[in-house]
Every structure is written in C-alpha cells, then in structure tokens.
Design an enzyme around this catalytic site. Structure first.
Site, PDB file in Angstrom:
ATOM      1  N   ASN A  31      -8.949 -15.150  15.831  1.00 32.39           N
ATOM      2  CA  ASN A  31     -10.106 -15.534  15.428  1.00 32.39           C
ATOM      3  C   ASN A  31     -10.794 -14.360  15.150  1.00 32.39           C
ATOM      4  OD1 ASN A  31      -9.451 -15.577  18.466  1.00 32.39           O
ATOM      5  ND2 ASN A  31     -11.582 -15.516  18.515  1.00 32.39           N
ATOM      6  N   SER A  72      -9.795 -27.724  17.126  1.00 33.99           N
ATOM      7  CA  SER A  72     -11.292 -28.044  17.550  1.00 33.99           C
ATOM      8  C   SER A  72     -11.846 -28.290  16.408  1.00 33.99           C
ATOM      9  CB  SER A  72     -11.803 -26.916  17.984  1.00 33.99           C
ATOM     10  OG  SER A  72     -13.263 -27.286  18.599  1.00 33.99           O
ATOM     11  N   ALA A  73     -12.640 -29.380  16.395  1.00 39.02           N
ATOM     12  CA  ALA A  73     -13.186 -30.164  15.031  1.00 39.02           C
ATOM     13  C   ALA A  73     -14.298 -28.944  14.401  1.00 39.02           C
ATOM     14  CB  ALA A  73     -13.886 -31.158  15.329  1.00 39.02           C
ATOM     15  N   CYS A 103     -18.028 -15.114  21.528  1.00 43.60           N
ATOM     16  CA  CYS A 103     -17.935 -15.078  23.022  1.00 43.60           C
ATOM     17  C   CYS A 103     -18.196 -13.734  23.534  1.00 43.60           C
ATOM     18  CB  CYS A 103     -16.649 -15.819  23.759  1.00 43.60           C
ATOM     19  SG  CYS A 103     -16.059 -17.074  22.676  1.00 43.60           S
TER      20      CYS A 103
HETATM   21  C1  LIG Z   1     -13.384 -21.198  18.898  1.00 42.17           C
HETATM   22  C2  LIG Z   1     -11.977 -20.814  19.521  1.00 42.17           C
HETATM   23  C3  LIG Z   1     -11.805 -21.585  20.641  1.00 42.17           C
HETATM   24  C4  LIG Z   1     -12.699 -22.457  21.511  1.00 42.17           C
HETATM   25  O1  LIG Z   1     -12.705 -23.648  20.871  1.00 42.17           O
HETATM   26  P1  LIG Z   1     -14.134 -24.619  21.281  1.00 42.17           P
HETATM   27  O2  LIG Z   1     -13.895 -25.853  20.639  1.00 42.17           O
HETATM   28  O3  LIG Z   1     -15.229 -23.749  20.787  1.00 42.17           O
HETATM   29  O4  LIG Z   1     -13.947 -24.742  22.812  1.00 42.17           O
HETATM   30  C5  LIG Z   1     -10.564 -21.568  21.143  1.00 42.17           C
HETATM   31  N1  LIG Z   1      -9.341 -20.594  20.429  1.00 42.17           N
HETATM   32  C6  LIG Z   1      -9.769 -20.092  19.331  1.00 42.17           C
HETATM   33  C7  LIG Z   1      -8.766 -18.969  18.529  1.00 42.17           C
HETATM   34  C8  LIG Z   1     -11.076 -20.174  18.677  1.00 42.17           C
HETATM   35  O5  LIG Z   1     -11.290 -19.601  17.470  1.00 42.17           O
END
Ligand SMILES: *Cc1c(COP(=O)(O)O)cnc(C)c1O
Length: 390
Positions: free
Chosen positions: A152, A200-201, A326
C-alpha cells in the site's frame, strides 16, 4: 469547498455515484433484516445473495467461500487469528513479510504474545520478497504464509503466483492481503493457489466499513464474531445490506473498467514519475519500477521533512500522503521504507501520490509545479541542505 486534487486513493477513494444510487433503496425502502421470514427481509437476502455471487465470480471463487466483514483490517485479523487457532495442533509457526499492513503485522505481534512464532521475511531494495527465502523459512510446524498481494505504500506487486505454488507444494495455508490489488489486478484464487484473501470496498470506489475474507472450501476456520448465525455461523451480526450492495456495485464497475482504467493510470503514473525525476533533484523513486500498482507513485526527497511537505501541498488543495494513512501522525518513519533499506533521515522525506480513475494530466502538472516550489522552499530553509551544498 475549493477544487481539490485528490491523490490519496490508496488511503481511500471517492464512493462512485452509481454505488451510492445502488445502495439508497436499501436504506429506506428495502430495509428488512436479511434473516427475517417476511418478504421485506427476503428482498435484503436476495440482494446480499446476488452481491455475494458477483463478488465471488470476480476472483474465481464460489459464493459459499465469501465472508463479509467490516473491512480489510477485520479480514486480515480473522484470517490470521482463526488459522492460528484452528491449526495449532499442526504447529505454531507463521511466515509473513516486514512490509505488511499493520492489520497483519500487529496481529502477528499479538499472536507472538500467545506463543506463536513468526518469521518476518526481508524484502529487497524494490520491496520484493524472495521466493527462495520463503522456501527456506518453511518448517514442519509452519501453518500459515501471509504475504500481501501489493504494497500500500510503495506499490510493489509481490510474486504471488510463485508464493502460492510454494505454499501449495509444502501444504501450508496461503493468505494474501489483496486490499490494494483487488480492482487493479485480475485475481484468480485457484490459479494463484490462494487459500484466504482479504479485500475492502472503500479502496475501489465502494463504501467504507465493508470488506470480505475469501476462505477456500476445506480450510478449517473459526468464527470470528460470535452471536447470530449470519455468514454461515462464522461472522455474526446483522448483514450490512447497504454496504454489501454498494461493494458489489463497486466490484462490477471496477471489473468492467479494469483493463482500460489501469492502462490509463499506468501511463499517467509513469508521466508523473518521469517529471519528478527530471525536475526535482535528489529525489528517489521507492518501489519497483514495473512490478508496481498502476496508480502508485512514491518518492523520497532528501533534506525534506515529509510532514511539512504534506501540509504545504494541502494548502494548495492537494491531498497526498507520506506513506500509510495509519502511520501519518506518528513520528516513526515508515516500516516499509526502512525495510527497503532507506535510512531514517531519508525515509522521513517521503511522499506517496496515488491516482484514481478521475485523475487528470492537468492535475498532475499542477502537482509537479507545486511540488517543485515547495521542495525548493523547504530545502532553502534546511541546514542539512546548506551543509550538503557547502
Ligand atoms: C487499507 C488497507 C487495509 C485496511 O483496510 P480497511 O478496510 O481500511 O480496514 C489493509 N491492508 C491494506 C494493504 C490496505 O491498503
């Protein structure tokens, strides 16, 4: 609000208007509980079933293998904690990497406190894990390999096919955090030997607070939230019908547009990278140049403090990030940038720009111009830079 240039699509995305439209009736018209017996409840159940089918098909899974969660973090927590619990008779060793999202890393640290042993694989200077090192790390008591599909912060795409093959050959479960990859890279869980996958949506123009964990049929899994019988007794709680419907719509749009959208974004990405490298001295691209998410740009600028850069960009209406949403707010440099071998001081001057379907070349030009001026200005006030020039 002023016109903003939104370049933080790895943190979250704008919910697509079509997604909002698809969700709306399920707030006020078809608001029944999907578990209820009457026809109003049936409407909700029908919508959830349709959504589950669509989402399952998008990764080549069966609908019965999709478990809705409240997002990516929950899916990661569930995959790791439940596999650890269910397979503890076989062993207590888990393999992951140093560049995982904190939803994986902090869960691993928690499991270590419970007596599990975790191997954190190194990555090379581009952020790639080595399949050879992975193979060498596998022990008879290894129960789980959890390696993210794409990072990410720096956008590097891991060798998932090879990892899946190695895991499969050694009969070790393979979980991948695909939160960044889903919607940007075609995924087939069978071809890639993936046993569990988190998504995640809100990272693909869907609503926040809804995600899923794919769990391959036959994988022993524990329920994560205890309560009612929802999600085949594995994840209790009244179904988030609006979220699920919105997620499915986002997946539909994202699968339809993937090829064209990612091609366009990759061109814009490379244009932005080329301009920054050419026009801003002492800049360094982080992450792999080609094995890279189509929307990710990540740079370090020497002699610069990342936080000041972000604040000044924001004053010009440009939303960017120093890495992970984060970690901003904390003074520690990113664990990902440290893992690819950057020194603390350099890792502090990092900037992540992540594009979306709506990003234009003009916006990127405006951003580069702003960036040039800000970097020059910040450096002119830096004693380190003065020393360096002298
Ligand atoms: C954003 C993200 C998450 C967390 O997802 P949420 O839906 O915000 O809890 C986990 N892993 C990666 C690689 C991300 O980019």
């Amino acid at each position: 609000m002023e016109h903003i240039i939104y370049l933080d699509n790895a943190a979250t995305t704008r919910t697509a208007p079509e997604v909002v439209q698809a969700m709306l009736p399920y707030f006020t018209e078809f608001y029944g509980n999907a578990s209820s017996i009457y026809r109003l409840g049936d409407k909700s159940l029908g919508a959830v079933t349709k959504a589950r089918d669509k989402i399952a098909a998008s990764i080549g899974a069966d609908a019965s293998e999709i478990y809705f969660t409240a997002g990516g973090s929950e899916a990661d927590n569930w995959a790791l904690k439940a596999a650890a619990e269910a397979y503890k008779e076989k062993g207590r060793h888990i393999i992951t990497s140093k560049i995982e999202h904190h939803a994986v890393l902090h869960t691993c640290e928690y499991l270590e406190k419970l007596g599990y042993e975790v191997t954190y694989l190194d990555v090379d200077e581009d952020g790639l894990i080595s399949p050879q090192e992975l193979k060498a790390a596998i022990r008879p008591d290894t129960i789980l390999i959890s390696i993210m599909f794409a990072n990410n912060e720096i956008g590097t795409i891991e060798p998932i096919e090879e990892i899946g093959k190695i895991a499969h050959e050694h009969s070790v479960l393979f979980h991948t955090d695909a939160v960044q990859a889903f919607g940007q890279i075609p995924i087939d869980v069978d071809r890639l030997n993936i046993d569990m996958l988190s998504a995640s949506a809100h990272k693909l123009n869907g609503p926040k607070g809804i995600g899923f964990l794919y769990i391959r049929k036959g994988v022993k899994i524990r329920s994560f939230i205890h309560g009612g019988a929802q999600e085949r007794k594995r994840r209790a709680g009244t179904e988030n019908v609006t979220g699920i419907v919105g997620f499915a719509k986002a997946v539909e749009l994202s699968m339809e547009s993937m090829e064209e959208r990612t091609k366009r974004e990759a061109l814009l990405r490379d244009y932005l990278i080329a301009r920054i490298e050419k026009e801003i001295p002492f800049s360094r691209l982080n992450g792999h140049r080609s094995l890279r998410l189509p929307n990710n740009v990540n740079f370090c600028f020497r002699f610069i403090e990342g936080e000041s850069l972000l604040i000044k960009l924001d004053m010009q209406g440009i939303c960017a990030s120093s890495g992970s949403a984060c970690t901003s707010g904390s003074l520690d440099p990113s664990h990902v940038l440290l893992a690819i071998g950057l020194e603390h001081e350099i890792a502090h001057g990092s900037l992540r720009l992540t594009l979306g379907a709506e990003t234009t070349k003009e916006e990127l030009d405006t951003t580069v111009e702003a960036l040039k001026e800000i970097v020059e200005n910040l450096r002119s006030m830096s004693p380190l830079y003065e020393d360096f020039l002298a």
